[in-house]
Design an enzyme around this catalytic site. Structure first.
Site, short mmCIF file in Angstrom:
data_model
loop_
_atom_site.label_atom_id
_atom_site.label_comp_id
_atom_site.label_asym_id
_atom_site.label_seq_id
_atom_site.Cartn_x
_atom_site.Cartn_y
_atom_site.Cartn_z
CG HIS A 535 7.18 -1.71 -3.64
ND1 HIS A 535 5.54 -1.49 -4.08
CD2 HIS A 535 6.94 -1.34 -2.40
CE1 HIS A 535 4.91 -1.16 -3.00
NE2 HIS A 535 5.68 -0.79 -1.84
CD GLU A 536 9.24 -1.87 0.29
OE1 GLU A 536 9.37 -0.83 0.73
OE2 GLU A 536 8.45 -2.96 0.41
CG HIS A 539 7.79 3.09 -0.57
ND1 HIS A 539 6.61 3.70 -0.83
CD2 HIS A 539 7.28 1.78 -0.46
CE1 HIS A 539 5.49 2.87 -0.65
NE2 HIS A 539 5.98 1.73 -0.54
CD GLU A 596 2.48 0.92 -0.14
OE1 GLU A 596 3.25 0.24 -0.69
OE2 GLU A 596 2.94 1.78 0.93
CG ASP A 600 2.56 -1.84 -6.46
OD1 ASP A 600 3.74 -2.26 -5.66
OD2 ASP A 600 1.35 -1.63 -6.19
#
Length: 698
Positions: A535-536, A539, A596, A600
């Site tokens: 997830h990070e 980003h 976000e 995900d």
């Protein structure tokens, strides 16, 4: 209500893209009759029992291909009502609660130690927590320690007086606008002075502007809160009502000039570099030269302005609005920002308002509030005590290896992507390989030697901590960018990506079950912390993160055609989430939550690809009746388990870039053929998007 610092960095450059909001994020979904599934719970043929997934949480009356969130979490949802002091309760809350138990033990031991060396971290942490817990002393002091600050506001007589007050870096709760120091988004090697919109008490501009029944109810409760606080300060009823109306009128004017949260996500439009002379000319009544001088920033030649139209309105307001009203606005923001350190009557009024805003039924126990204040004010001083007791080098090493495994998997996915050109792929790989990884706690801790803390006054400690944070921020100007800094404290149950530093950060607090369990099999850890890591990483390549290069600079490194292809694919995700509606008349905002949601989907995709390289995935042996692939997806779903009050849910959807947890589970899985195969889902099942509506990016 929470304490706010008087330094606010622009949304553009200070943004860190975190895994979760301050509250956990999902809500109960309706149960439906189960369809036939290939998954069964229980020991496998070898009798092997697993670690890390609680089978009791699973609701086998629901088909996994119908509602996987409910299948994975239904029994947990039924058996875990929201505690009265919480607005939601889920896996994040459970882990935070576990970490707080450890923290409380450390803090109480520090507070009881009166032999700590003066000036040491132990002394400061112990004295801060002890003062925060001393409700008797807070009641006895009354407004004694607040009066000098109120007197300073009362002495203001004209616009120049307001300007001097706003320019003083020692004042907190100032409102009006934000000014601070942060990385220049287009030159990440230097710090820049930045200005942004600010000045509101309610969570978002729309709370002041919408005319629906819910918004009107919140505004009415806000007025009651203001009136009662002004009465506690000594105003009679009529004066208190007049002052409350003046504050709300000023804040409503600010709200009308403020950008909404979707607009604040646009990195380019929130970057407006001007000379100091231009800023002074464009916003003459803010007296920016004085603000820079008092802040020790006289050497600044340029300022990055986040929202020019807002600052133009703020400048006009300082000239046009009655000084008496402006003083009440400053008075309100001062008191409201430190209400937690005032006598119980003030704390009660803040909580009464929060009941309407968030749905909370009971206030948090005092030790919880004291811990939050200590962590917020002395986070890395306390963090050193925390990690010494609760985070092992072995846990850090294994987490680091997981990150590197996902980096390899991400690189392979980028290289295999059919829609991206070779030139853009090369830049993407360059950025991926440049990711800095921080795990557990800082290598270099903050120096709190200039912060004086005593047991005399909790309020004075808050003032001192706020002033220290301001000076710590302002002192960065003119120095090399410090790439060792952390944006979260070690006990935090969260993670983040920093665009300007191009780094992914995982505090010790989240490296615990159910996200990360050293005793669990790889399926559990890749479905949990692996998806968090992915997830990070994603980003860095979401709709805004993709605009930043390997050095952390805001620069378009995509070919025009590739950029258009990416946004076409991202828009599919946006439309999917726009259609999710957890409450009547309330829909997820696909544009607000875009980054976000993309993180995900990408994170889960990359975590699964990395997991498939593990010996467990290759062996394919079931545990507790579930295949490795099924255990991977089960733990992914179980980390998002949560119950949430309707009020908190509505607030989240209006203000938070994170979607509710049930959709953070369902949304990505509906797009994943690997999930469909693992659970035998077919076209037409609710957990299967049709081919033309399916999102695939990486």
């Amino acid at each position: 209500m929470t304490q706010r610092s008087n330094v606010t960095i622009t949304a553009l450059t200070a943004a860190v893209l975190s895994l979760a909001a301050g509250t956990a994020m999902a809500q109960k979904t309706a149960s439906k009759p189960a369809a036939k599934t290939t998954a069964t719970a229980g020991k496998n043929s070898t009798g092997q029992t697993g670690v890390g997934i609680n089978l009791a949480n699973i609701d086998k009356s629901v088909a996994p291909c119908d509602d996987f969130f409910q299948f994975a979490n239904g029994n947990w949802i039924k058996n875990n009502p929201i505690p009265a002091s919480e607005t939601s309760w889920g896996s994040f809350n459970e882990l935070r609660n576990r970490n707080r138990v450890v923290a409380r033990r450390i803090l109480e031991k520090a507070a009881a130690d009166r032999s700590a060396k003066p000036g040491s971290n132990l002394q400061k942490v112990g004295d801060f927590y002890a003062a925060a817990m001393d409700s008797v002393a807070v009641e006895k002091a009354g407004l004694k320690y607040l009066q000098p600050h109120l007197a300073q506001i009362n002495a203001i007589q004209d616009v120049a007086g307001v300007q001097r007050y706003l320019a003083d870096p020692k004042n907190i709760g100032k409102g009006w606008y934000g000014l601070g120091v942060g990385q220049d988004s287009k030159n990440s090697s230097v710090y820049a002075v930045q200005m942004s919109q600010g000045g509101l008490t309610l969570p978002d501009r729309d709370y002041y502007l919408k005319e629906d029944a819910r918004s009107k109810t919140i505004r009415a409760a806000y007025r009651t809160y203001q009136v009662n606080v002004f009465k506690l300060l000594g105003d009679d009823q009529a004066t208190a009502e007049k002052n409350a109306d003046a504050v709300t009128r000023l804040e409503t004017r600010m709200a009308k000039a403020s950008r909404d949260r979707v607009a604040l996500r646009d990195r380019e439009s929130n970057y407006n570099k001007m000379t100091v002379e231009q800023v002074a000319a464009n916003y003459p009544n803010l007296n920016i030269p004085l603000r820079l001088k008092e802040s020790g920033l006289s050497g600044a030649k340029e300022i990055i302005v986040g929202q020019p139209d807002y600052l133009k309105e703020a400048s006009a307001m300082l000239k046009e609005e009655p000084i008496a009203d402006q003083k009440q606005y400053l008075r309100w923001h001062l008191v409201e920002s430190v209400s937690s350190a005032l006598p119980k009557a003030y704390v009660d009024e803040a909580f009464n308002f929060s009941k309407v805003l968030s749905g909370a039924k009971q206030p948090l126990p005092r030790w919880r509030q004291a811990f939050a204040a200590t962590d917020g004010s002395l986070g890395e001083a306390f963090g050193q005590l925390y990690v010494d007791e609760d985070f092992s080098p072995a846990a850090k090493a294994r987490a680091k290896q997981l990150v590197e495994n996902l980096r390899v998997a991400y690189a392979e996915r980028i290289q295999a992507t059919e829609w991206m050109s070779a030139a853009t792929k090369a830049e993407a790989l360059k950025k991926l390989n440049a990711f800095v990884v921080k795990i557990g706690y800082p290598d270099k801790w903050k120096d709190y030697s200039a912060l004086k803390v005593s047991r005399e006054s909790y309020l004075n400690n808050l003032f001192a901590a706020a002033e220290w944070r301001t000076q710590d921020n302002l002192s960065k100007f003119g120095k090399p960018v410090d790439r060792s800094v952390w944006g979260m404290t070690p006990p935090t149950v969260n993670a983040y990506y920093s665009p300007s530093l191009n780094e992914i950060v995982f505090p010790a607090g989240i490296l615990q079950p159910p996200f990360y369990d050293p005793k669990a099999d790889d399926a559990v850890n890749y479905g949990g912390i692996g998806a968090v890591i992915g997830h990070e990483m994603t980003h860095g390549f979401d709709d805004q993160g993709r605009k930043v290069d390997a050095q952390g600079n805001l620069r378009d490194w995509w070919t025009k055609e590739d950029g258009e292809k990416f946004m076409t694919k991202a828009d599919v995700v946006g439309k999917q989430f726009d259609a999710f509606s957890p409450l009547d008349s309330a829909h997820v905002n696909g544009k607000l939550t875009m980054g976000e949601n993309l993180a995900d989907l990408g994170g889960l995709t990359i975590a699964y690809a990395a997991f498939m390289k593990t010996p467990q995935a290759k062996a394919g042996k079931s545990i507790d009746g579930f295949t490795p692939e099924q255990r991977f997806f089960l733990n992914f779903a179980q980390i998002w388990r949560v119950n949430q009050r309707p009020e908190a849910m509505r607030q989240q959807m209006q203000t938070d870039p994170h979607s509710p947890g049930q959709y953070r589970t369902i949304g990505p899985l509906q797009n994943m053929p690997e999930f469909h195969k693992a659970f035998g889902c077919k076209e037409g099942d609710k957990m299967v998007r049709s081919g033309d509506m399916r999102a695939k990016i990486w």
